[in-house]
Motif scaffolding. Structure first.
Motif, mmCIF file in Angstrom:
data_model
loop_
_atom_site.group_PDB
_atom_site.id
_atom_site.type_symbol
_atom_site.label_atom_id
_atom_site.label_comp_id
_atom_site.label_asym_id
_atom_site.label_seq_id
_atom_site.Cartn_x
_atom_site.Cartn_y
_atom_site.Cartn_z
ATOM 1 N N ASP A 54 0.861 -1.089 -0.193
ATOM 2 C CA ASP A 54 -0.010 -0.036 -0.112
ATOM 3 C C ASP A 54 0.707 1.381 0.172
ATOM 4 O O ASP A 54 0.578 2.294 -0.605
ATOM 5 C CB ASP A 54 -0.870 0.011 1.352
ATOM 6 N N HIS A 55 2.069 1.166 0.747
ATOM 7 C CA HIS A 55 3.001 2.309 0.725
ATOM 8 C C HIS A 55 3.563 2.503 -0.606
ATOM 9 O O HIS A 55 3.560 3.840 -0.953
ATOM 10 C CB HIS A 55 3.940 2.104 1.919
ATOM 11 N N ALA A 56 4.013 1.484 -1.259
ATOM 12 C CA ALA A 56 4.699 1.730 -2.583
ATOM 13 C C ALA A 56 3.592 2.198 -3.496
ATOM 14 O O ALA A 56 3.859 3.135 -4.346
ATOM 15 C CB ALA A 56 5.070 0.392 -2.807
ATOM 16 N N MET A 57 2.318 1.648 -3.627
ATOM 17 C CA MET A 57 1.132 2.190 -4.445
ATOM 18 C C MET A 57 0.785 3.634 -4.084
ATOM 19 O O MET A 57 0.535 4.341 -5.212
ATOM 20 C CB MET A 57 -0.148 1.111 -4.378
ATOM 21 N N MET A 58 0.698 4.056 -2.594
ATOM 22 C CA MET A 58 0.456 5.433 -2.466
ATOM 23 C C MET A 58 1.466 6.338 -3.016
ATOM 24 O O MET A 58 0.962 7.406 -3.530
ATOM 25 C CB MET A 58 -0.127 5.572 -1.045
ATOM 26 N N LYS A 59 2.782 6.083 -2.890
ATOM 27 C CA LYS A 59 3.717 6.926 -3.324
ATOM 28 C C LYS A 59 3.870 7.028 -4.816
ATOM 29 O O LYS A 59 3.853 8.015 -5.164
ATOM 30 C CB LYS A 59 4.976 6.279 -2.730
ATOM 31 N N TYR A 60 3.778 5.911 -5.344
ATOM 32 C CA TYR A 60 3.370 6.118 -6.988
ATOM 33 C C TYR A 60 2.164 6.942 -7.374
ATOM 34 O O TYR A 60 2.399 7.727 -8.185
ATOM 35 C CB TYR A 60 3.079 4.719 -7.507
ATOM 36 N N ASP A 61 1.048 6.817 -6.830
ATOM 37 C CA ASP A 61 0.020 7.591 -6.989
ATOM 38 C C ASP A 61 0.159 9.073 -6.826
ATOM 39 O O ASP A 61 -0.247 9.952 -7.573
ATOM 40 C CB ASP A 61 -1.419 6.955 -6.160
ATOM 41 N N GLU A 89 3.090 10.775 -6.493
ATOM 42 C CA GLU A 89 4.018 11.178 -7.493
ATOM 43 C C GLU A 89 3.339 11.450 -9.026
ATOM 44 O O GLU A 89 3.607 12.552 -9.692
ATOM 45 C CB GLU A 89 5.351 10.248 -7.458
ATOM 46 N N THR A 90 2.637 10.552 -9.315
ATOM 47 C CA THR A 90 1.846 10.579 -10.702
ATOM 48 C C THR A 90 0.751 11.731 -10.632
ATOM 49 O O THR A 90 0.819 12.482 -11.594
ATOM 50 C CB THR A 90 1.225 9.298 -10.855
ATOM 51 N N THR A 91 0.205 11.834 -9.427
ATOM 52 C CA THR A 91 -0.804 12.861 -9.380
ATOM 53 C C THR A 91 -0.050 14.339 -9.366
ATOM 54 O O THR A 91 -0.484 15.476 -10.096
ATOM 55 C CB THR A 91 -1.555 12.989 -7.823
ATOM 56 N N ALA A 92 1.102 14.327 -8.580
ATOM 57 C CA ALA A 92 2.024 15.694 -8.845
ATOM 58 C C ALA A 92 2.753 15.814 -10.200
ATOM 59 O O ALA A 92 3.316 17.050 -10.274
ATOM 60 C CB ALA A 92 2.932 15.564 -7.949
ATOM 61 N N GLY A 93 2.444 15.142 -11.155
ATOM 62 C CA GLY A 93 2.973 15.218 -12.308
ATOM 63 C C GLY A 93 4.289 14.779 -12.919
ATOM 64 O O GLY A 93 4.830 14.946 -13.820
ATOM 65 N N THR A 122 6.845 11.411 -13.384
ATOM 66 C CA THR A 122 6.988 10.210 -14.046
ATOM 67 C C THR A 122 7.646 9.164 -13.187
ATOM 68 O O THR A 122 9.078 8.727 -13.605
ATOM 69 C CB THR A 122 7.036 10.374 -15.233
ATOM 70 N N PRO A 123 7.156 8.473 -12.090
ATOM 71 C CA PRO A 123 7.958 7.688 -11.118
ATOM 72 C C PRO A 123 8.019 6.276 -11.992
ATOM 73 O O PRO A 123 7.283 5.922 -12.762
ATOM 74 C CB PRO A 123 7.065 7.676 -9.894
ATOM 75 N N ASP A 124 9.121 5.619 -11.475
ATOM 76 C CA ASP A 124 9.042 4.295 -12.017
ATOM 77 C C ASP A 124 8.018 3.553 -11.252
ATOM 78 O O ASP A 124 7.729 3.801 -9.847
ATOM 79 C CB ASP A 124 10.548 3.656 -11.687
ATOM 80 N N VAL A 125 7.703 2.388 -11.775
ATOM 81 C CA VAL A 125 6.545 1.525 -11.294
ATOM 82 C C VAL A 125 7.294 0.783 -10.142
ATOM 83 O O VAL A 125 8.637 0.306 -10.547
ATOM 84 C CB VAL A 125 6.063 0.559 -12.391
ATOM 85 N N PRO A 126 6.902 0.843 -8.986
ATOM 86 C CA PRO A 126 7.534 0.258 -7.845
ATOM 87 C C PRO A 126 7.593 -1.175 -7.931
ATOM 88 O O PRO A 126 6.533 -1.819 -8.450
ATOM 89 C CB PRO A 126 6.531 0.825 -6.822
ATOM 90 N N ALA A 127 8.657 -1.625 -7.439
ATOM 91 C CA ALA A 127 8.722 -3.229 -7.539
ATOM 92 C C ALA A 127 7.777 -3.501 -6.180
ATOM 93 O O ALA A 127 7.957 -3.247 -4.977
ATOM 94 C CB ALA A 127 10.179 -3.549 -7.360
ATOM 95 N N MET A 128 7.288 -4.687 -6.385
ATOM 96 C CA MET A 128 6.396 -5.082 -5.367
ATOM 97 C C MET A 128 7.004 -6.317 -4.526
ATOM 98 O O MET A 128 7.761 -7.033 -5.213
ATOM 99 C CB MET A 128 5.136 -5.957 -5.921
#
Length: 75
Positions: A30-37, A39-43, A45-51
């Protein structure tokens, strides 16, 4: 006083170990997904997090053994 068999008690310990490791897995995911979300929302282009890898039977068994060792210690 509990009238559970040793099998039932070991199974409960195994279930608790599984729940605890699953909770830890879900928190990291959840932390990785929220961080990705975020950063994406902030404009950005983050790397897709390794699960993280889901807890294996061996990891759960080892964790259950550690719990059992702790519970079984007598003073």
């Amino acid at each position: 006083m509990s009238s559970k068999t040793p099998f039932e008690l070991r199974f409960e310990i195994f279930q608790k170990a599984s729940e605890m490791l699953e909770y830890e897995y879900n928190m990291k995911r959840d932390h990785a997904m929220m961080k990705y979300d975020w950063e994406t929302t902030a404009g950005k282009t983050p790397d897709v997090p390794a699960m993280e890898q889901y807890p294996t039977f061996n990891e759960i068994s080892e964790y259950a053994s550690r719990i059992n060792d702790f519970v079984s210690k007598s003073k």
